[in-house]
Design a protein around this motif. Structure first.
Motif, mmCIF file in Angstrom:
data_model
loop_
_atom_site.group_PDB
_atom_site.id
_atom_site.type_symbol
_atom_site.label_atom_id
_atom_site.label_comp_id
_atom_site.label_asym_id
_atom_site.label_seq_id
_atom_site.Cartn_x
_atom_site.Cartn_y
_atom_site.Cartn_z
ATOM 1 N N ARG A 256 -0.247 9.697 12.775
ATOM 2 C CA ARG A 256 -1.274 10.593 12.246
ATOM 3 C C ARG A 256 -1.522 10.339 10.761
ATOM 4 O O ARG A 256 -2.657 10.417 10.287
ATOM 5 C CB ARG A 256 -0.856 12.054 12.459
ATOM 6 N N ILE A 257 -0.446 10.034 10.037
ATOM 7 C CA ILE A 257 -0.596 9.744 8.610
ATOM 8 C C ILE A 257 -1.340 8.428 8.421
ATOM 9 O O ILE A 257 -2.253 8.319 7.593
ATOM 10 C CB ILE A 257 0.784 9.699 7.923
ATOM 11 N N ALA A 258 -0.978 7.419 9.216
ATOM 12 C CA ALA A 258 -1.621 6.109 9.090
ATOM 13 C C ALA A 258 -3.100 6.166 9.470
ATOM 14 O O ALA A 258 -3.937 5.482 8.870
ATOM 15 C CB ALA A 258 -0.890 5.085 9.962
ATOM 16 N N SER A 259 -3.434 6.986 10.455
ATOM 17 C CA SER A 259 -4.820 7.062 10.930
ATOM 18 C C SER A 259 -5.682 7.966 10.058
ATOM 19 O O SER A 259 -6.915 7.962 10.192
ATOM 20 C CB SER A 259 -4.847 7.585 12.366
ATOM 21 N N GLY A 260 -5.058 8.726 9.182
ATOM 22 C CA GLY A 260 -5.806 9.639 8.333
ATOM 23 C C GLY A 260 -5.964 11.020 8.919
ATOM 24 O O GLY A 260 -6.579 11.900 8.305
ATOM 25 N N ALA A 261 -5.421 11.237 10.122
ATOM 26 C CA ALA A 261 -5.480 12.568 10.705
ATOM 27 C C ALA A 261 -4.707 13.560 9.837
ATOM 28 O O ALA A 261 -5.066 14.735 9.745
ATOM 29 C CB ALA A 261 -4.904 12.546 12.122
ATOM 30 N N PRO B 259 -2.909 12.790 2.460
ATOM 31 C CA PRO B 259 -2.038 13.219 1.366
ATOM 32 C C PRO B 259 -2.341 14.645 0.939
ATOM 33 O O PRO B 259 -3.504 15.020 0.739
ATOM 34 C CB PRO B 259 -2.374 12.214 0.248
ATOM 35 N N GLY B 260 -1.295 15.447 0.841
ATOM 36 C CA GLY B 260 -1.444 16.846 0.482
ATOM 37 C C GLY B 260 -1.501 17.775 1.676
ATOM 38 O O GLY B 260 -1.287 18.990 1.526
ATOM 39 N N ASP B 261 -1.801 17.228 2.869
ATOM 40 C CA ASP B 261 -1.845 18.070 4.062
ATOM 41 C C ASP B 261 -0.449 18.553 4.437
ATOM 42 O O ASP B 261 0.533 17.813 4.298
ATOM 43 C CB ASP B 261 -2.429 17.307 5.253
ATOM 44 N N ARG B 262 -0.400 19.755 4.950
ATOM 45 C CA ARG B 262 0.865 20.278 5.462
ATOM 46 C C ARG B 262 1.022 19.849 6.915
ATOM 47 O O ARG B 262 0.080 19.962 7.705
ATOM 48 C CB ARG B 262 0.880 21.799 5.366
ATOM 49 N N SER C 228 11.571 7.959 3.921
ATOM 50 C CA SER C 228 10.619 6.845 3.890
ATOM 51 C C SER C 228 9.531 7.058 2.853
ATOM 52 O O SER C 228 8.676 6.189 2.677
ATOM 53 C CB SER C 228 9.970 6.688 5.276
ATOM 54 N N GLY C 229 9.529 8.204 2.183
ATOM 55 C CA GLY C 229 8.529 8.470 1.173
ATOM 56 C C GLY C 229 7.196 8.921 1.725
ATOM 57 O O GLY C 229 6.186 8.881 1.015
ATOM 58 N N LEU C 230 7.173 9.358 3.002
ATOM 59 C CA LEU C 230 5.913 9.798 3.607
ATOM 60 C C LEU C 230 5.696 11.304 3.470
ATOM 61 O O LEU C 230 4.553 11.765 3.471
ATOM 62 C CB LEU C 230 5.883 9.414 5.093
ATOM 63 N N LEU C 231 6.787 12.056 3.375
ATOM 64 C CA LEU C 231 6.682 13.508 3.288
ATOM 65 C C LEU C 231 7.529 14.037 2.140
ATOM 66 O O LEU C 231 8.494 13.407 1.724
ATOM 67 C CB LEU C 231 7.167 14.174 4.585
ATOM 68 N N ARG C 232 7.139 15.199 1.660
ATOM 69 C CA ARG C 232 8.003 15.980 0.760
ATOM 70 C C ARG C 232 8.096 17.376 1.352
ATOM 71 O O ARG C 232 7.146 17.876 1.973
ATOM 72 C CB ARG C 232 7.432 16.039 -0.660
ATOM 73 N N THR C 233 9.232 18.002 1.190
ATOM 74 C CA THR C 233 9.432 19.336 1.747
ATOM 75 C C THR C 233 9.660 20.328 0.625
ATOM 76 O O THR C 233 10.493 20.104 -0.257
ATOM 77 C CB THR C 233 10.633 19.348 2.706
ATOM 78 N N GLN C 234 8.916 21.408 0.655
ATOM 79 C CA GLN C 234 9.091 22.501 -0.291
ATOM 80 C C GLN C 234 9.763 23.634 0.457
ATOM 81 O O GLN C 234 9.192 24.191 1.394
ATOM 82 C CB GLN C 234 7.743 22.940 -0.860
ATOM 83 N N LEU D 196 2.748 12.823 1.497
ATOM 84 C CA LEU D 196 2.709 12.245 0.163
ATOM 85 C C LEU D 196 1.675 11.130 0.092
ATOM 86 O O LEU D 196 1.432 10.430 1.078
ATOM 87 C CB LEU D 196 4.078 11.678 -0.221
ATOM 88 N N ALA D 197 1.103 10.953 -1.089
ATOM 89 C CA ALA D 197 0.214 9.818 -1.309
ATOM 90 C C ALA D 197 1.054 8.550 -1.313
ATOM 91 O O ALA D 197 2.244 8.582 -1.666
ATOM 92 C CB ALA D 197 -0.517 9.976 -2.641
ATOM 93 N N PRO D 198 0.473 7.411 -0.912
ATOM 94 C CA PRO D 198 1.227 6.150 -0.936
ATOM 95 C C PRO D 198 1.776 5.883 -2.321
ATOM 96 O O PRO D 198 1.080 6.074 -3.326
ATOM 97 C CB PRO D 198 0.176 5.111 -0.537
ATOM 98 N N GLN D 199 3.017 5.466 -2.376
ATOM 99 C CA GLN D 199 3.665 5.213 -3.652
ATOM 100 C C GLN D 199 4.178 3.786 -3.702
ATOM 101 O O GLN D 199 4.476 3.176 -2.680
ATOM 102 C CB GLN D 199 4.840 6.173 -3.869
ATOM 103 N N VAL D 200 4.275 3.286 -4.914
ATOM 104 C CA VAL D 200 4.882 1.967 -5.113
ATOM 105 C C VAL D 200 6.382 2.147 -5.078
ATOM 106 O O VAL D 200 6.946 2.898 -5.882
ATOM 107 C CB VAL D 200 4.457 1.361 -6.458
ATOM 108 N N ARG D 201 7.038 1.495 -4.122
ATOM 109 C CA ARG D 201 8.487 1.647 -3.973
ATOM 110 C C ARG D 201 9.208 0.393 -4.437
ATOM 111 O O ARG D 201 8.617 -0.673 -4.531
ATOM 112 C CB ARG D 201 8.836 1.951 -2.516
ATOM 113 N N LEU D 202 10.485 0.560 -4.682
ATOM 114 C CA LEU D 202 11.281 -0.580 -5.137
ATOM 115 C C LEU D 202 11.302 -1.645 -4.062
ATOM 116 O O LEU D 202 11.789 -1.411 -2.958
ATOM 117 C CB LEU D 202 12.719 -0.128 -5.453
#
Length: 255
Positions: free
Chosen positions: A27-32, A35-38, A66-72, A80-86
């Motif tokens: 769903r994240i890859a397809s845009g469903a 970034p920012g969606d809960r 994997s850097g795809l989600l953040r939990t509050q 999460l928005a795509p990030q540059v990872r090590l």
């Protein structure tokens, strides 16, 4: 042709948590999910995928790593928005990690997490303390019942990182977490795996470390108690001891 030869269809299906990971990742890859969606709540995901709460939490924890989600805490998980990872760590995904690499990553965590624990002792909220305690209760329960404890382990460490109020602690921990906090789901290897693959893969469980789970639990609770007291120096020392002992246990298990 040998009719007894294994076919791709005979391979074991993905683990329960992997199904949730794959579903949300798609769903994240397809845009469903943007970034920012809960992401859907735990009860919704449990019903949709027909899995337990612990499976959903493991899947979300893996997506965080994997850097795809953040939990509050108390609010939910967000894309999460795509990030540059090590690059060196990103390339480790799915590849074999040698013992020295894993030890090096623990060494890096030794320089990071004790300070995170000290900051958490000064900045944590009552809600964050309750969430940390729940993670350790889950760890103890899962260990007692013979379940994998990786999700609860990772959740505890990430909650401490979140309690610093500094998002970069969480970011670095997520990057390193899979490699040094073995994941339960990957322990279910297919029957076609070669016995020569002895080095743990990125995110794979390490059965040889299981005898130290009781000690790990004691170390975790010592960290939590120092954070609960607001004892920054004590939390720093307890976390350093825990990670240093983890490194020594990994060395011992590899001999």
């Amino acid at each position: 042709m040998n009719s007894n030869a294994p076919s791709p269809a005979s391979a074991r299906p993905p683990s329960l948590s992997q199904r949730v990971v794959d579903g949300l990742s798609e769903r994240i890859a397809s845009g469903a999910l943007k970034p920012g969606d809960r992401v859907p709540t735990e009860p919704v995901l449990m019903q949709e995928f027909g899995v337990s709460r612990s499976v959903v939490r493991e899947a979300v924890s893996r997506l965080q790593a994997s850097g795809l989600l953040r939990t509050q805490q108390g609010v939910g998980s967000f894309v999460l928005a795509p990030q540059v990872r090590l690059p060196s760590l990103q390339q480790a995904a799915g590849a074999e990690l040698k013992l020295q690499q894993k030890l090096a990553m623990l060494e890096l965590r030794l320089s990071l997490e004790p300070e995170a624990a000290a900051l958490a002792a000064q900045r944590r909220t009552p809600e964050q303390l309750r969430a940390m305690e729940q993670a350790l209760d889950d760890f103890d329960t899962q260990h007692t019942t013979g379940e994998g404890t990786a999700e609860a382990d990772f959740r505890f460490h990430e909650l401490i990182a979140q309690a610093t109020g500094n998002e970069y602690f969480s970011h670095v921990l997520r990057t390193l977490g899979n490699a040094t906090m073995p994941r339960q789901a990957a322990a279910r290897r297919t029957s076609t795996s070669t016995s020569a693959t002895k080095a743990a893969r990125f995110g794979e469980s390490s059965p040889e470390l299981r005898p130290g789970k009781e000690i790990t639990a004691q170390e975790h609770w010592a960290v939590l108690e120092a954070i609960r007291r607001g004892d920054a120096a004590g939390a720093r020392a307890a976390m350093f001891m825990h990670l240093n002992n983890s490194r020594e246990r990994m060395k011992t298990a590899s001999r």
